[in-house]
Design an enzyme around this catalytic site. Structure first.
Site, PDB file in Angstrom:
ATOM      1  N   LYS E  96     -41.009  79.115 -12.353  1.00  0.00           N
ATOM      2  CA  LYS E  96     -41.905  79.505 -13.438  1.00  0.00           C
ATOM      3  C   LYS E  96     -42.328  80.931 -13.130  1.00  0.00           C
ATOM      4  O   LYS E  96     -43.045  81.180 -12.153  1.00  0.00           O
ATOM      5  CB  LYS E  96     -43.137  78.601 -13.521  1.00  0.00           C
ATOM      6  CG  LYS E  96     -44.131  79.123 -14.557  1.00  0.00           C
ATOM      7  CD  LYS E  96     -45.460  78.371 -14.571  1.00  0.00           C
ATOM      8  CE  LYS E  96     -46.439  79.067 -15.509  1.00  0.00           C
ATOM      9  NZ  LYS E  96     -47.769  78.423 -15.522  1.00  0.00           N
ATOM     10  N   GLY E 157     -56.606  78.370 -18.536  1.00  0.00           N
ATOM     11  CA  GLY E 157     -57.855  77.750 -18.139  1.00  0.00           C
ATOM     12  C   GLY E 157     -59.009  77.923 -19.109  1.00  0.00           C
ATOM     13  O   GLY E 157     -60.115  77.448 -18.867  1.00  0.00           O
ATOM     14  N   ALA E 183     -50.544  77.176 -21.045  1.00  0.00           N
ATOM     15  CA  ALA E 183     -51.858  77.824 -20.950  1.00  0.00           C
ATOM     16  C   ALA E 183     -52.711  77.649 -22.196  1.00  0.00           C
ATOM     17  O   ALA E 183     -52.229  77.802 -23.316  1.00  0.00           O
ATOM     18  CB  ALA E 183     -51.718  79.315 -20.647  1.00  0.00           C
ATOM     19  N   GLY E 184     -53.978  77.341 -21.974  1.00  0.00           N
ATOM     20  CA  GLY E 184     -54.951  77.256 -23.038  1.00  0.00           C
ATOM     21  C   GLY E 184     -55.339  75.849 -23.462  1.00  0.00           C
ATOM     22  O   GLY E 184     -56.388  75.656 -24.072  1.00  0.00           O
ATOM     23  N   ASN E 205     -52.643  72.428 -16.638  1.00  0.00           N
ATOM     24  CA  ASN E 205     -53.173  72.193 -15.297  1.00  0.00           C
ATOM     25  C   ASN E 205     -54.687  72.013 -15.326  1.00  0.00           C
ATOM     26  O   ASN E 205     -55.194  70.917 -15.125  1.00  0.00           O
ATOM     27  CB  ASN E 205     -52.780  73.364 -14.382  1.00  0.00           C
ATOM     28  CG  ASN E 205     -53.191  73.130 -12.925  1.00  0.00           C
ATOM     29  OD1 ASN E 205     -54.063  72.347 -12.626  1.00  0.00           O
ATOM     30  ND2 ASN E 205     -52.545  73.831 -12.014  1.00  0.00           N
ATOM     31  N   THR E 206     -55.395  73.102 -15.660  1.00  0.00           N
ATOM     32  CA  THR E 206     -56.858  73.061 -15.598  1.00  0.00           C
ATOM     33  C   THR E 206     -57.470  71.954 -16.452  1.00  0.00           C
ATOM     34  O   THR E 206     -58.426  71.299 -16.029  1.00  0.00           O
ATOM     35  CB  THR E 206     -57.424  74.426 -16.037  1.00  0.00           C
ATOM     36  OG1 THR E 206     -56.845  75.450 -15.218  1.00  0.00           O
ATOM     37  CG2 THR E 206     -58.933  74.466 -15.882  1.00  0.00           C
TER      38      THR E 206
END
Lengths: 255, 68, 255, 68, 255, 255, 68, 68
Positions: E96, E157, E183-184, E205-206
């Protein structure tokens, strides 16, 4: 800008301003001067028991048309009496009718609002009810004699703007009386959007009174209402998801 | 025990015969910008002198303040 | 309204207008009169082979500062030559640099855009690149000498307004040069919002040219840019999800 | 076969000795609002009379149009 | 759910999960069990100089396909070396690729990203670049050999979800390689929306690691990706501003 | 997923589905099988005068709990009689109460809705009123005995999703009875969002019945309601405008 | 003055002849999950024993950590 | 002129003595899934045979249909 007429009265400006929550009276006066509202709302409250201080009426009465409200009232009885006291104190038949059903959101109690509107209309008032963004309730308010309907864009003082533009457009499309966007405006583009959606006017208070520079925000709101009204009358372009080039697609060099 | 009235939510001795006297005692002579209700009913300025106060009356004296 | 300075030149208005796609030349002239732009963009195209017709330069040149663009160019070579031709034809060192990477969305090709910006800056141009709403790319454009950055709010002519306000705010917060919102404006509130987000100016074309009444929409845009700028400087109230009453919570009757 | 040049994307016989002659033939005398490139390079108005045209040349003659 | 194939490799799940920021390793393991991702990203970092602690590889290596990232790298040189170290440490050709251009927003530097992608593809890597939501850049990444493109929905995040759905839809419509929303994502509906817009998968992830109950959020994300994918394939109804009754309009009583 | 209890009755699924507008009966049956709703709404209509055709009751009665509605009724009288006919025909005390005030938007008439709710509750019905997204009206409905409140996300069949999430969150925060999001759902992410906002369930019809593949959309909706519910219970991360990296910020190479 | 190397950003005396020795001193025997670069170039595990260290070398020793 | 009743909005001759007969004439014997109202009032199945019809009566006969 074209004039707005409510209950047969021509109003020069489509901006209505509140008079609450300003840092001080001078800023209030300067902000009204900058905003040039056609109506200025005031609350009706008990005089301090310590005695009689200068009244807002002395300060604003000669320069502005004051519109007493029934802010904070949660029963038909209190709202109606407050309206009558406002009429007596300010010598006007006009009233901004508020009937609050939830203190946290300041959402109206539409059931009591309809009843109080009917009562006050029968008593000869020109009633401008603050209501929610429900097309059916707005229609009922007009049917019982409201001179205009004043749906919220979002909660009073929230600055969230117009959360449900579809509802406001529907109210505009079906209302037999003028539609004034009341509550929720946070900045100039919100006021412009209200007018673009077809509202006949905008009533705001906190957005100006609590801005870092209220005078400047008042001037901004005045310009925004004009901008939004003109844009509405000009007829905006349709929305499309792809592009529409504004320069000629032919005649480029190198072809 | 003494006769009392309730003015703007506060209990006080009944010391005025009429609405006009009650207002005068508060330095309110002219009606401009002021409105009064006794026992839930509006009393127009023209009647301030005529309307007598009695023990137990509830009086509201209001004026405009900044509001939205 | 406070003045905007780009590359040392003070611009009286923060509204820039395009000159393409109007119903006819009279409407274009009337719309520019109503909008009062400080810059008017024009495209550079081959003259018709049938001969030499009246030039836009004769029509607008004396009254407006014309800004040639490189609209439609998809290679650095074509964009640079078009810029040089525009400089020669209009006798100005300023250029609105467009390098299109996708005809459907008219999204810029940022790689070529950076290269062309560098080349034209070295050749003495004042380069105003039309770019995407990427804070990093905007920063790089400034680093290679762009006099301003002109991020899109949404695709050219789409009328979708500013789809990603967070990105525009970030660009404003990190850009060492003026930020002009270019593309996507559909109506007055979009232009006001651009200014409220901190943009230094707005460039639009289709929203006015294709409105039902271009003159009126131009006037609306002029007012909207002022409204948005003033609102930005005035400092808007914070957003909150619950209400903040604007009338006193004490002193209600019946308490 | 005849010598030709390409003007604004269209093939045509080479009938002008210089850029100035080519423009004159199209009724373009004064440089105001017009710009010319020959073979991908700008030719400023001052050089229109000096720059000769040759078979196979590619010429672009442009002016401002409405655009965004 | 139908399988996703990237670079010829069939992936059972369209959910990819990160392994960072969990309260502890057990919660990480439980969350991965609940989420059932087909790929799990890991960062490549210096071992603590105090010595050699248990490696994530020992913990996850047997159960999950690990995808090393180049998180935090701001130069092509660092990103390429980090990719090579990741390949060596994890014995995988997949990477990645992250090339950060702005620490605050973690927006990618697309110029360097393209260069690093080209370099790593030439070195035999299967490159999955984290990029912005620019259709043109995504297309260029595919053209230089990216096995998939991974545009952001909003900053890493941030939990803002997909701020520009139009851009994501355009990327999906024009990308020759799979599109992974990276992301987001803040909650399940964001992941579902990504799939409904046509993305082939979601990397997050977050949203899971920092949820109050990561295990439960992981299960929610797993269901959301399935829901969104099925909805995409089912073909949603068009949006309309007025109503479309779902009950018969004829045969009511009292007519 | 945790169970939902309305009026003391435990409902296995938080998804309620309508039975109207499907291409044919087989698709309806397959879609219900895929969606696994705990309640299925039906309309009460006049039998065709040509005679007695097979009843939905025979088709669905054994497998699903049917919830008769008063769709299309515009007066208290018609709504109450329709409710009584539905109770007789389906032998259930439960009713989805609709009282329409505007045919175009299918917005409820909240004044009549409150009156009819009170009447039906007194008559022993378990009343689930379809209402607008007004927290005060929802509270009043609960106060007069509604077993749940069913606010709209947007107009019936519009597919606009949840236009005013703030209002729905407020209703959830203040309602003493379960909140079912009714109307407006267009795709899976809308259903997930409803649950994330705190709704106890979702009622939908058109989004499935009119999807290109109703069976598949029903399965998507089932997964979306689970995803949204789990996400709500898991506690989502806060929204932030800047990034929060998920990989360690220390230990990068080259430092 | 003594010869030093830079390991993961920290200066230290050169005390190992090869990469393998350097790793061994840190308790890293098997290559699994570990990767090494010397002066910006990857050194595969197979070469750990072969690659000698010299004063001024910059060494990176990495492994996977949780990341997104 | 003949006596008529209004069934589901349509005028028709009064040809049935009771609700039960009216339903039977339409092939509706068992109550399952059907409900009837006469002059705006529900008539439960148990009373179908007992409730007589008279000229001018308005009858509604309903059943469940697909709805949202």
């Amino acid at each position: 800008m074209d004039a707005l007429t409510i209950a047969g009265r021509a109003l020069g400006s489509r901006l209505f301003m509140g008079s609450g929550g300003y840092p001080n009276q001078q800023v209030l006066l300067d902000s009204l001067t900058a905003g040039e509202p056609s109506l200025v709302t005031v609350a009706i409250r008990r005089i301090s028991l310590e005695g009689y201080a200068e009244s807002l009426l002395d300060v604003l009465g000669d320069r502005y048309a004051l519109l007493p409200n029934t802010a904070g009232c949660m029963t038909v009885k209190d709202a109606v009496l407050t309206a009558e006291l406002g009429r007596e104190a300010l010598q006007t038949h006009w009233v901004k009718l508020e009937l609050i059903g939830d203190r946290e959101t300041q959402y109206p109690d539409v059931i009591q609002l309809l009843e109080a509107t009917e009562t006050l209309v029968a008593a000869g008032f020109i009633v401008l009810p603050y209501c929610n963004d429900d097309p059916v309730t707005c229609r009922k308010l007009a049917d019982v004699g409201a001179a205009a309907v004043m749906p919220l864009g979002s909660p009073i003082g929230s600055g969230l703007g117009i959360v449900n533009p579809h509802a406001i457009e529907r109210i505009v499309a079906t209302s037999p009386v003028p539609v004034i966007l009341d509550a929720g405006v946070g900045t100039a583009s919100d006021a412009a959007l209200a007018m673009e959606l077809g509202c006949d006017g905008v009533l705001l208070n906190t957005a100006v009174a609590r801005a870092r520079d209220p005078r400047r925000m008042a001037a901004a709101m005045r310009a925004a209402v004009v901008a939004g009204r003109e844009a509405r009358l000009a007829g905006r372009i349709p929305r499309r998801t792809l592009a529409e080039p504004s320069s000629p697609q032919l005649g480029l060099i190198g072809g | 025990m003494n006769a009392t009235i309730r003015v703007n939510g506060t209990e006080e001795p009944l010391a005025a015969a009429t609405v006009a006297e009650l207002l005068a005692a508060r330095g309110i002579s002219r009606p401009r910008g002021v409105a009064v209700a006794v026992n839930g009913a509006l009393v127009t300025a023209r009647n301030w002198a005529a309307v007598a106060l009695a023990a137990g009356d509830t009086i509201e004296i209001v004026k405009p303040f900044g509001g939205g």
